[in-house]
Write an enzyme that holds these catalytic residues in place. Structure first.
Site, PDB file in Angstrom:
ATOM      1  N   GLY A  10      -8.963  -4.558   2.335  1.00  0.00           N
ATOM      2  CA  GLY A  10      -7.758  -4.117   1.660  1.00  0.00           C
ATOM      3  C   GLY A  10      -7.931  -4.914   0.177  1.00  0.00           C
ATOM      4  N   GLY A  13      -5.989  -3.844  -2.770  1.00  0.00           N
ATOM      5  CA  GLY A  13      -4.393  -4.111  -2.975  1.00  0.00           C
ATOM      6  C   GLY A  13      -3.970  -4.998  -3.757  1.00  0.00           C
ATOM      7  N   LYS A 155       0.991 -25.550   0.124  1.00  0.00           N
ATOM      8  CA  LYS A 155       1.599 -26.149  -1.119  1.00  0.00           C
ATOM      9  C   LYS A 155       1.595 -27.447  -0.828  1.00  0.00           C
ATOM     10  CE  LYS A 155       4.659 -22.163  -1.975  1.00  0.00           C
ATOM     11  NZ  LYS A 155       4.330 -22.033  -3.482  1.00  0.00           N
ATOM     12  N   HIS A 213       7.991 -19.466   6.583  1.00  0.00           N
ATOM     13  CA  HIS A 213       7.899 -20.597   5.709  1.00  0.00           C
ATOM     14  C   HIS A 213       8.997 -21.717   5.982  1.00  0.00           C
ATOM     15  CE1 HIS A 213       5.590 -17.706   3.646  1.00  0.00           C
ATOM     16  NE2 HIS A 213       6.599 -17.072   3.241  1.00  0.00           N
TER      17      HIS A 213
HETATM   18  P1  NDP Z   1      -1.115  -3.512  -0.317  1.00  0.00           P
HETATM   19  O1  NDP Z   1      -0.038  -2.412   0.289  1.00  0.00           O
HETATM   20  O2  NDP Z   1      -1.484  -3.252  -1.672  1.00  0.00           O
HETATM   21  O3  NDP Z   1      -2.396  -2.946   0.761  1.00  0.00           O
HETATM   22  C1  NDP Z   1      -3.756  -3.562   0.639  1.00  0.00           C
HETATM   23  C2  NDP Z   1      -4.906  -2.435   0.919  1.00  0.00           C
HETATM   24  O4  NDP Z   1      -5.058  -1.994   2.294  1.00  0.00           O
HETATM   25  C3  NDP Z   1      -4.460  -1.137   0.125  1.00  0.00           C
HETATM   26  O5  NDP Z   1      -4.956  -1.561  -1.051  1.00  0.00           O
HETATM   27  C4  NDP Z   1      -5.330  -0.033   0.911  1.00  0.00           C
HETATM   28  O6  NDP Z   1      -6.354  -0.155   0.432  1.00  0.00           O
HETATM   29  C5  NDP Z   1      -5.552  -0.774   2.361  1.00  0.00           C
HETATM   30  N1  NDP Z   1      -4.941  -0.050   3.300  1.00  0.00           N
HETATM   31  C6  NDP Z   1      -3.532   0.372   3.444  1.00  0.00           C
HETATM   32  N2  NDP Z   1      -3.317   0.919   4.650  1.00  0.00           N
HETATM   33  C7  NDP Z   1      -4.330   0.855   5.249  1.00  0.00           C
HETATM   34  C8  NDP Z   1      -4.597   0.991   6.581  1.00  0.00           C
HETATM   35  N3  NDP Z   1      -3.806   1.636   7.654  1.00  0.00           N
HETATM   36  N4  NDP Z   1      -5.920   0.597   7.064  1.00  0.00           N
HETATM   37  C9  NDP Z   1      -6.627   0.028   6.479  1.00  0.00           C
HETATM   38  N5  NDP Z   1      -6.416  -0.189   4.986  1.00  0.00           N
HETATM   39  C10 NDP Z   1      -5.297   0.171   4.705  1.00  0.00           C
HETATM   40  O7  NDP Z   1      -0.689  -4.678   0.487  1.00  0.00           O
HETATM   41  P2  NDP Z   1      -0.755  -6.076  -0.287  1.00  0.00           P
HETATM   42  O8  NDP Z   1      -2.098  -6.545  -0.773  1.00  0.00           O
HETATM   43  O9  NDP Z   1       0.438  -6.327  -1.095  1.00  0.00           O
HETATM   44  O10 NDP Z   1      -0.796  -7.130   1.002  1.00  0.00           O
HETATM   45  C11 NDP Z   1      -1.742  -7.269   2.073  1.00  0.00           C
HETATM   46  C12 NDP Z   1      -0.987  -7.849   3.114  1.00  0.00           C
HETATM   47  O11 NDP Z   1      -0.759  -9.393   2.755  1.00  0.00           O
HETATM   48  C13 NDP Z   1      -0.038  -7.564   3.874  1.00  0.00           C
HETATM   49  O12 NDP Z   1       0.036  -7.644   5.325  1.00  0.00           O
HETATM   50  C14 NDP Z   1       1.074  -8.032   3.211  1.00  0.00           C
HETATM   51  O13 NDP Z   1       2.322  -8.212   4.001  1.00  0.00           O
HETATM   52  C15 NDP Z   1       0.697  -9.665   2.963  1.00  0.00           C
HETATM   53  N6  NDP Z   1       1.221 -10.269   1.908  1.00  0.00           N
HETATM   54  C16 NDP Z   1       1.075  -9.815   0.547  1.00  0.00           C
HETATM   55  C17 NDP Z   1       1.597 -10.513  -0.582  1.00  0.00           C
HETATM   56  C18 NDP Z   1       1.473 -10.089  -1.817  1.00  0.00           C
HETATM   57  O14 NDP Z   1       1.817 -10.775  -2.754  1.00  0.00           O
HETATM   58  N7  NDP Z   1       1.243  -8.756  -2.181  1.00  0.00           N
HETATM   59  C19 NDP Z   1       2.384 -11.896  -0.178  1.00  0.00           C
HETATM   60  C20 NDP Z   1       2.389 -12.343   1.096  1.00  0.00           C
HETATM   61  C21 NDP Z   1       1.860 -11.264   2.111  1.00  0.00           C
HETATM   62  P3  NDP Z   1      -7.647   1.135   0.442  1.00  0.00           P
HETATM   63  O15 NDP Z   1      -6.600   2.251   0.393  1.00  0.00           O
HETATM   64  O16 NDP Z   1      -8.323   1.200  -0.702  1.00  0.00           O
HETATM   65  O17 NDP Z   1      -8.188   1.225   1.646  1.00  0.00           O
END
Ligand code: NDP
Length: 437
Positions: A10, A13, A155, A213
């Protein structure tokens, strides 16, 4: 440190872009990561490493050896070409729906004992789903290889809770309901749901903040002294505390205008404010209420733990009315600090006693730089230390406490940009009254 590879699944993301890639860069530049560490960025789509670097806006001087790889198939071969690794960290920065299939794919690809799976929150949506998720993950990898993230645990002010309680005889003997009147944990945000509307509307503030948290902070604040500082001993003590918690009352609110925000379901009853009163049913804390609140759209932001002590009941001041109570505020964020509230005679007066604050501000007391929460967790995963990660039983127990108060809707509205008065009679200690950190 053993040779290690870090695979961010991911990697395209938000979390990878904002936290993981910059955090790893900083650790590497500070020589906290091994110099021969390898980084694989993985997403589902095909692109070159240069494409990925552009996508992730990595500067040309990004110091770590990084390769982009589409999917999980072929990862084993790719890593084999890069050498031999005694530890391979798979950071699952993925939607929760992808955790189990991803764990299966990692195992099917041939990774075994060397793999560590870092799993982000949210971990389940209630006790049953968390159990199901744990059962499914543990079929692929043993619990010791599963690292569930709660970044609040990393933290600094949260990490210091055990030190404050157990390394200071000043506090260790008075940490009980004979001396402590109430515990308050408060986490407020001025922001609304912003870009996380769809996620938040399905979740609500209890799932988003309280189950993880706030309960983790409460565990460390109230748990029995662990015999030592080993990860499993601390975890066992936290689980015991969680098992003794009961929600006595819970009230939820929603800020006005929430339903009109983009991405929110019309008529949504999702709570943006939650206030809970809990009891701790063990000999140490019987009779000491715990108040917890978490909210969005408030007049102020900040996370604090407040401990209010009972008034003095012996000695020459026992009969004096209106003596201010001693208190401790542990400021978690935005700045870390500790305030100790003392009853002090106002200089020049004979009678007047006021509450005054002794103030420890981390940034004044410690001049060096320290890793932020994600950086610390990445470092600990690389060294295989699970202390700051959440165990399967902890997460299930935390959900079990809350099962009866989830999805009950809200009973009042509050104007966006205001902080609701306590509806349960909590006397929140206002940190800002004592310190401008
Ligand atoms: P995103 O929605 O930005 O997704 C991350 C990546 O996952 C996407 O870019 C995509 O990449 C890939 N993805 C999406 N769907 C699927 C799937 N079905 N199977 C495999 N890969 C998939 O999420 P975030 O980066 O915001 O968050 C990631 C995790 O971290 C989540 O569980 C979120 O709840 C958690 N989180 C995030 C925070 C934040 O600040 N963003 C804070 C706390 C927790 P691609 O299309 O390139 O495969």
């Amino acid at each position: 440190m053993k040779r290690c590879a870090i695979v961010i699944l991911g990697a395209t993301g938000d979390l990878a872009r904002r936290k993981l890639l910059p955090g790893l860069k900083k650790l590497y530049n500070n020589k906290q990561l091994p110099s021969d560490c390898t980084l694989i960025a993985s997403g589902r789509n095909f692109m070159t490493t240069d494409d990925f670097k552009r996508h992730a806006k990595l500067s040309s001087d990004y110091p770590i050896d990084i390769t982009y790889h589409a999917g999980i198939n072929g990862l084993h071969e790719l890593l084999k070409c890069k050498g031999s690794f005694s530890r391979i960290i798979f950071f699952c920065a993925l939607p929760p729906s992808a955790y189990v299939t991803t764990a299966r794919q990692i195992k099917a690809e041939g990774f075994g004992k060397e793999a560590i799976l870092i799993i982000e929150k949210p971990f389940g949506i209630n006790a049953a789903s968390a159990r199901e998720l744990n059962d499914a993950l543990v079929k692929e990898f043993p619990e010791e290889q599963i690292f569930r993230i709660d970044h609040y645990l990393a933290k600094e002010a949260v990490r210091n809770l055990l030190t404050l309680r157990f390394a200071n005889p000043l506090f260790s003997d008075i940490w009980n309901s004979s001396e402590i009147d109430s515990i308050q944990i408060s986490s407020l945000e001025t922001l609304g749901v912003e870009s996380r509307a769809a996620y938040f509307d399905n979740s609500g503030i209890i799932r988003d903040m309280v189950q993880n948290h706030l309960f983790q902070m409460l565990s460390l604040t109230a748990m029995e002294p662990p015999e030592n500082l080993n990860a499993e001993t601390i975890r066992a003590s936290k689980i015991n505390l969680l098992r003794s918690l009961k929600v006595e009352r819970c009230i939820c609110g929603q800020y006005s205008g929430y339903k009109n925000e983009p991405g929110i379901r019309s008529g949504s009853t999702t709570e943006t404010y939650a206030e809970l009163e809990l009891s701790i049913n063990n000999p140490r804390f019987k009779g000491c209420p715990v108040y917890i609140r978490a909210a969005k759209g408030c007049s102020k932001s900040g996370t604090d733990i407040g401990i209010t002590f009972r008034p003095i009941n012996k000695g020459p001041f026992a009969s004096k009315k209106d003596l201010p109570a001693n208190f401790i505020i542990v400021k978690i964020q935005p700045q870390a600090g500790i305030i100790l509230g003392l009853a002090t005679r106002v200089p020049g007066s004979d009678e007047i006693i006021e509450s005054t604050a002794m103030n420890l501000c981390y940034h004044d007391a410690f001049k060096h730089e320290w890793p932020d929460a994600y950086e610390k967790l990445l470092l600990d995963a690389v060294s295989g230390d699970r202390t700051l990660f959440v165990g399967a039983e902890e997460t299930e127990t935390a959900w079990t406490i809350l099962d009866d108060v989830l999805d009950k809707g809200y009973s009042f509205e509050y104007p966006f940009g205001t902080t609701p008065e306590s509806k349960l009679g909590a006397k929140w200690i206002e940190f800002s009254e004592y310190c401008t950190l």
